[in-house]
Design a protein around this motif. Structure first.
Motif, PDB file in Angstrom:
ATOM      1  N   ALA A   1       0.768  -1.046   0.050  1.00 13.51           N
ATOM      2  CA  ALA A   1      -0.071  -0.039   0.206  1.00 13.51           C
ATOM      3  C   ALA A   1       0.920   1.302   0.084  1.00 13.51           C
ATOM      4  N   VAL A   2       0.727   2.132  -0.974  1.00 17.79           N
ATOM      5  CA  VAL A   2       1.091   3.584  -0.588  1.00 17.79           C
ATOM      6  C   VAL A   2      -0.050   4.472  -0.005  1.00 17.79           C
ATOM      7  N   VAL A   3       0.437   5.231   1.064  1.00 16.02           N
ATOM      8  CA  VAL A   3      -0.570   5.977   1.999  1.00 16.02           C
ATOM      9  C   VAL A   3       0.342   7.470   2.005  1.00 16.02           C
ATOM     10  N   GLY A   4      -0.814   8.380   2.069  1.00 13.55           N
ATOM     11  CA  GLY A   4      -0.160   9.743   2.126  1.00 13.55           C
ATOM     12  C   GLY A   4      -1.420  10.793   2.060  1.00 13.55           C
ATOM     13  N   GLY A   5      -0.941  11.742   1.314  1.00 10.95           N
ATOM     14  CA  GLY A   5      -2.019  12.866   1.211  1.00 10.95           C
ATOM     15  C   GLY A   5      -1.424  14.284   0.579  1.00 10.95           C
ATOM     16  N   ALA A   6      -2.263  15.013   0.308  1.00 12.56           N
ATOM     17  CA  ALA A   6      -1.717  16.307  -0.379  1.00 12.56           C
ATOM     18  C   ALA A   6      -2.877  17.301  -0.095  1.00 12.56           C
ATOM     19  N   GLU A   7      -2.539  18.387  -0.046  1.00 10.79           N
ATOM     20  CA  GLU A   7      -3.454  19.705   0.255  1.00 10.79           C
ATOM     21  C   GLU A   7      -2.701  20.885  -0.537  1.00 10.79           C
ATOM     22  N   SER A   8      -3.450  21.641  -1.142  1.00  9.42           N
ATOM     23  CA  SER A   8      -3.038  23.021  -1.815  1.00  9.42           C
ATOM     24  C   SER A   8      -3.826  24.135  -1.154  1.00  9.42           C
ATOM     25  N   MET A   9      -3.677  24.552   0.117  1.00  8.96           N
ATOM     26  CA  MET A   9      -4.697  25.630   0.744  1.00  8.96           C
ATOM     27  C   MET A   9      -4.404  27.003  -0.023  1.00  8.96           C
ATOM     28  N   SER A  10      -3.290  27.142  -1.002  1.00  5.18           N
ATOM     29  CA  SER A  10      -3.356  28.073  -1.643  1.00  5.18           C
ATOM     30  C   SER A  10      -4.601  28.255  -2.720  1.00  5.18           C
ATOM     31  N   ARG A  11      -4.738  27.143  -3.444  1.00  6.92           N
ATOM     32  CA  ARG A  11      -5.396  26.972  -4.557  1.00  6.92           C
ATOM     33  C   ARG A  11      -6.997  26.462  -4.091  1.00  6.92           C
ATOM     34  N   VAL A  12      -7.196  25.895  -2.900  1.00  6.38           N
ATOM     35  CA  VAL A  12      -8.323  25.368  -2.304  1.00  6.38           C
ATOM     36  C   VAL A  12      -8.418  25.929  -0.837  1.00  6.38           C
ATOM     37  N   PRO A  13      -8.836  27.230  -0.560  1.00  6.55           N
ATOM     38  CA  PRO A  13      -8.744  28.018   0.833  1.00  6.55           C
ATOM     39  C   PRO A  13      -9.707  27.006   1.678  1.00  6.55           C
ATOM     40  N   MET A  14      -9.126  26.981   2.975  1.00  6.73           N
ATOM     41  CA  MET A  14      -9.771  26.287   4.243  1.00  6.73           C
ATOM     42  C   MET A  14     -11.121  26.808   4.208  1.00  6.73           C
ATOM     43  N   GLY A  15     -12.097  25.977   4.530  1.00  6.81           N
ATOM     44  CA  GLY A  15     -13.499  26.365   4.561  1.00  6.81           C
ATOM     45  C   GLY A  15     -14.182  26.242   3.107  1.00  6.81           C
ATOM     46  N   SER A  16     -13.443  26.013   1.959  1.00  5.43           N
ATOM     47  CA  SER A  16     -14.229  26.044   0.746  1.00  5.43           C
ATOM     48  C   SER A  16     -15.483  25.200   0.669  1.00  5.43           C
ATOM     49  N   ALA A  17     -15.164  24.014   1.318  1.00 11.58           N
ATOM     50  CA  ALA A  17     -15.967  23.010   1.045  1.00 11.58           C
ATOM     51  C   ALA A  17     -17.618  23.217   1.845  1.00 11.58           C
ATOM     52  N   ALA A  18     -17.410  24.158   2.865  1.00 15.28           N
ATOM     53  CA  ALA A  18     -18.559  24.402   3.498  1.00 15.28           C
ATOM     54  C   ALA A  18     -19.035  25.829   3.193  1.00 15.28           C
ATOM     55  N   ARG A  19     -18.550  26.829   2.229  1.00 19.65           N
ATOM     56  CA  ARG A  19     -18.968  27.856   2.081  1.00 19.65           C
ATOM     57  C   ARG A  19     -20.423  27.996   1.789  1.00 19.65           C
ATOM     58  N   ASP A  20     -21.100  27.390   1.306  1.00 20.27           N
ATOM     59  CA  ASP A  20     -22.533  27.391   0.923  1.00 20.27           C
ATOM     60  C   ASP A  20     -23.231  26.548   1.741  1.00 20.27           C
ATOM     61  N   GLY A  21     -22.773  26.021   2.969  1.00 19.37           N
ATOM     62  CA  GLY A  21     -23.558  25.221   3.501  1.00 19.37           C
ATOM     63  C   GLY A  21     -23.522  25.343   5.186  1.00 19.37           C
ATOM     64  N   ALA A  22     -24.171  24.399   5.958  1.00 21.45           N
ATOM     65  CA  ALA A  22     -24.017  24.416   7.282  1.00 21.45           C
ATOM     66  C   ALA A  22     -23.643  23.163   7.791  1.00 21.45           C
ATOM     67  N   PRO A  23     -22.233  23.043   8.129  1.00 23.34           N
ATOM     68  CA  PRO A  23     -21.774  21.815   8.538  1.00 23.34           C
ATOM     69  C   PRO A  23     -22.213  20.879   9.678  1.00 23.34           C
ATOM     70  N   TYR A  24     -22.579  22.043  10.507  1.00 23.55           N
ATOM     71  CA  TYR A  24     -23.217  21.670  11.791  1.00 23.55           C
ATOM     72  C   TYR A  24     -24.706  21.886  11.860  1.00 23.55           C
ATOM     73  N   SER A  25     -25.577  20.750  11.796  1.00 23.84           N
ATOM     74  CA  SER A  25     -27.154  20.565  11.702  1.00 23.84           C
ATOM     75  C   SER A  25     -27.392  21.679  13.144  1.00 23.84           C
ATOM     76  N   ALA A  26     -28.638  21.905  12.894  1.00 28.47           N
ATOM     77  CA  ALA A  26     -29.429  22.697  14.103  1.00 28.47           C
ATOM     78  C   ALA A  26     -29.505  21.855  15.263  1.00 28.47           C
ATOM     79  N   SER A  27     -29.611  20.518  15.251  1.00 30.26           N
ATOM     80  CA  SER A  27     -29.615  19.654  16.104  1.00 30.26           C
ATOM     81  C   SER A  27     -28.521  19.530  16.950  1.00 30.26           C
ATOM     82  N   VAL A  28     -27.319  19.622  16.367  1.00 27.69           N
ATOM     83  CA  VAL A  28     -26.088  19.316  16.938  1.00 27.69           C
ATOM     84  C   VAL A  28     -25.787  20.623  17.823  1.00 27.69           C
ATOM     85  N   LEU A  29     -25.821  21.440  17.137  1.00 27.84           N
ATOM     86  CA  LEU A  29     -25.684  22.925  17.872  1.00 27.84           C
ATOM     87  C   LEU A  29     -26.614  23.042  19.040  1.00 27.84           C
TER      88      LEU A  29
END
Length: 376
Positions: free
Chosen positions: A111-139
């Motif tokens: 197995a080859v394992v690892g990872g990559a991330e370009s925070m310059s090209r995909v800023p932190m929080g981009s995936a949640a920009r148009d949503g609510a990661p925590y539902s009202a029930s959790v809050l």
């Protein structure tokens, strides 16, 4: 009984936000370390059963199953599959756990394992920009309006009585330790230079407690967390080759370390940075080891209160906690950080003849990985 061993580990230098690696597509960050790993070890990519790849912000340039796209970008055979893992900041440490576990189970041989991330090209929080990661029930369950890592860091600092000065002292030490290690050539054997960058770009040699004291609090007007005592936004990738001792010997490979123990833990999702404490307790109990048996600890420097609160609970010495600096001094490219830290750890263990090393990462939602490696 099958085991899981790390044959080799390689990483890119860590690029600062909008720095030397900003123009490199995240799949090409991954491809670079995949090719470097194959060149270093001398394995045929076609023999790899799976590439298990960490990435957090799986949108934009990182939306297309980054592990698979990285395999194709590396020019590896189309027959090599890949999966992309998201366990927040611990994504590529979890990749190690998944790869090692499946090797031990006999489902994978290599197995080859690892990872990559370009925070310059995909800023932190981009995936949640148009949503609510925590539902009202959790809050509602936790009686909060939001769950924020910066506020969580303030809570950890308050609970463990960590002053602004103490946090800044730790942060200055992180830069100092990285500078000493870099000047000694410590990282040269683990870095595959890329885009003209040969060294971790975020290091600020002039950092001092005095300069850090001039920074304004980032989350609360009267807070203690600043940009200087938190991890840097950055870009990078790392890859490790995992197989069994028997298969390594059959291929003429000399493994670096055995994956001795791999555990997970969950904790308070509001004060979400404390789970490394629970994960470390679990790892030590499962392994039968004590903190005194461990010669090096990597506790990800997401915010300075994280390793300092952890240290207060386990009483380990300054000399073995993050001995090469960490994310405060060089950066935290989210989905790559677990594999980058493990690359640093396993090379440090080999360089210093350290038998056991432990790595743990705090993760959003109040989770953590902890991994114990044994030098071979």
């Amino acid at each position: 009984m099958r085991d899981a061993v790390i044959v080799d580990a390689v990483r890119t230098p860590i690029g600062k936000r909008n720095g030397s690696l900003a123009d490199v597509h995240p799949a090409d960050l991954g491809a670079h370390v995949l090719k470097a790993l194959a060149d270093r070890v001398g394995f045929e990519p076609a023999t790899v059963d799976d590439v298990v790849w960490g990435c957090v912000s799986q949108v934009g340039d990182q939306a297309g199953s980054l592990g698979r796209v990285s395999v194709l970008a590396a020019g590896w055979p189309e027959s090599v599959p890949s999966s992309t893992v998201d366990r927040r900041c611990g994504s590529s440490q979890q990749s190690v756990h998944f790869g090692a576990g499946l090797v031990v189970a006999g489902q994978y041989d290599i197995a080859v394992v690892g990872g990559a991330e370009s925070m310059s090209r995909v800023p932190m929080g981009s995936a949640a920009r148009d949503g609510a990661p925590y539902s009202a029930s959790v809050l509602e369950r936790y009686g909060v309006d939001d769950m924020n890592q910066g506020f969580a860091a303030e809570m950890v600092a308050a609970k463990w009585g960590l002053s602004r000065t103490r946090l800044d002292e730790y942060s200055a030490r992180s830069h100092e330790r990285t500078a000493v290690a870099a000047d000694a050539g410590t990282f040269e054997g683990q870095i595959a230079p890329l885009a003209g960058l040969r060294h971790d770009e975020g290091l600020r040699r002039s950092t001092s407690v005095e300069t850090l004291a001039n920074l304004k609090p980032a989350f609360r007007p009267d807070g203690v967390i600043t940009a200087g005592n938190a991890s840097q936004i950055s870009d990078g990738a790392a890859a490790l080759l995992i197989t069994t001792s028997e298969l390594a010997a059959a291929n003429g490979w000399q493994p670096m370390a055995r994956v001795h123990t791999a555990v997970l833990a969950g904790d308070d999702p509001v004060m979400m940075l404390t789970a490394p404490i629970a994960a470390t307790v679990k790892a030590l109990q499962k392994s039968g080891l004590s903190p005194q048996d461990i010669g090096a600890f990597e506790v990800n420097e997401a915010f300075a209160p994280v390793p300092l609160a952890w240290q207060a609970e386990f009483g380990v010495g300054d000399d073995v906690l993050n001995p090469l600096g960490g994310a405060i001094s060089v950066g935290h490219p989210l989905g790559a950080s677990g594999a980058i830290l493990m690359t640093r750890l396993v090379h440090h263990m080999r360089d210093r003849g350290i038998r056991y090393g432990l790595q743990t990462m705090c993760e959003a939602g109040g989770m953590a990985n902890a991994t114990i490696l044994e030098l071979l």
